[in-house]
Scaffold this motif. Structure first.
Motif: not given
Length: 302
Positions: A68-96
């Motif tokens: 339940f908590i996993k799916r709820a968090i995956e509905d939110y968008k996050i930005k890349c943790e690296n400074d200077g990068c403009s990517w945004t997406g879900t935590v599911v796609n972050e690793k790729q």
């Protein structure tokens, strides 16, 4: 540690989706007690008390994921943790994305420091463990194969103590190369010798100019003496004609490339069809008549 709350771009993560241990988003979430309280997996594994931080009950193993908590968090968008990068997406796609992000930080295999992947060349330009060629003598500095290849942190020692390719900079044309320890002494001596030679050259040139100025003055002095002496020996009716004719037709050429050359016209004959440059000659006049001496004096010697 869960996902940093500052990385979420859409909306604020509610309290029930946060890890009570690290206070970040509980991802990936796991259930740790019979009351099904959730923590992020990193905090649950690192726990030393083996007790739920919410209810203080003992943790239940094996830890089970909270879908339940996993799916709820995956509905939110996050930005890349690296400074200077403009990517945004879900935590599911972050690793790729992280595996190909040009702003990701990687470890240098030579010095173990971290650098931004896209700035690899800039890091290698300063990496202390990278092997480089001697900037003075190249790869084979000192005549030894690979003697000029050193790690960057050791290169300064090589330049100070081993390299013998330091070239003299005191005089532009000096090709001398030596070790750094001998360079200052050589440059001082080389510069002193250069200045001495240069000063000697100036002295020679100055003496040559003075000599050029003195030679024609001496010739004119001799010429004046000769004309005054021979004029006195001429008949009275010829003295006036000699004085006016000779003074107007013997011309000193100070601009000519040879300062002791004169433009000579015979005072007792007709002027030549065109002026010619001749060198004055001083003659022994002891056995000549006045008129013949003046012809010899004003005559031309090629």
């Amino acid at each position: 540690m869960g996902v940093d709350l500052g990385r979420f771009v859409d909306k604020k993560v509610p309290q029930h989706l946060r890890c009570p241990a690290c206070l970040e988003a509980a991802y990936p979430p796991v259930l740790v007690c019979w009351s099904e309280h959730a923590l992020c997996r990193q905090c649950a594994v690192a726990s030393e008390s083996y007790a739920c931080p919410t209810c203080r009950q003992g943790m239940v193993f094996p830890l089970k994921p909270s879908l339940f908590i996993k799916r709820a968090i995956e509905d939110y968008k996050i930005k890349c943790e690296n400074d200077g990068c403009s990517w945004t997406g879900t935590v599911v796609n972050e690793k790729q994305h992280s595996n190909s992000c040009p702003f990701r930080k990687v470890f240098c295999k030579l010095c173990d420091s971290r650098y931004i992947f896209s700035q690899r060349d800039a890091h290698l330009d300063v990496c202390t463990e990278k092997t480089i060629d001697c900037p003075q003598g190249g790869r084979d500095c000192g005549g030894r194969s690979s003697g000029g290849r050193k790690k960057r942190r050791l290169m300064q020692e090589h330049l100070d103590k081993e390299c013998a390719q330091w070239q003299c900079r005191a005089v532009p044309d000096c090709k001398t190369k030596t070790m750094r320890a001998n360079l200052d002494e050589h440059e001082k001596g080389c510069r002193a010798a250069y200045d001495e030679i240069f000063q000697l050259k100036l002295t020679i040139e100055e003496n040559a100019k003075l000599a050029e100025q003195r030679v024609p003055d001496k010739i004119v002095e001799n010429l004046d003496f000769a004309t005054s002496t021979d004029k006195a020996l001429l008949p009275a009716d010829e003295q006036q004609m000699f004085a006016s004719t000779f003074s107007s037709q013997v011309v000193r050429l100070t601009e000519h490339e040879e300062a002791n050359d004169f433009f000579i016209i015979d005072v007792y004959g007709d002027p030549p069809p065109a002026p010619t440059f001749r060198r004055l000659r001083i003659l022994d006049r002891s056995d000549e008549t006045p008129k013949k001496r003046m012809r010899l004096l004003c005559g031309a010697e090629t």
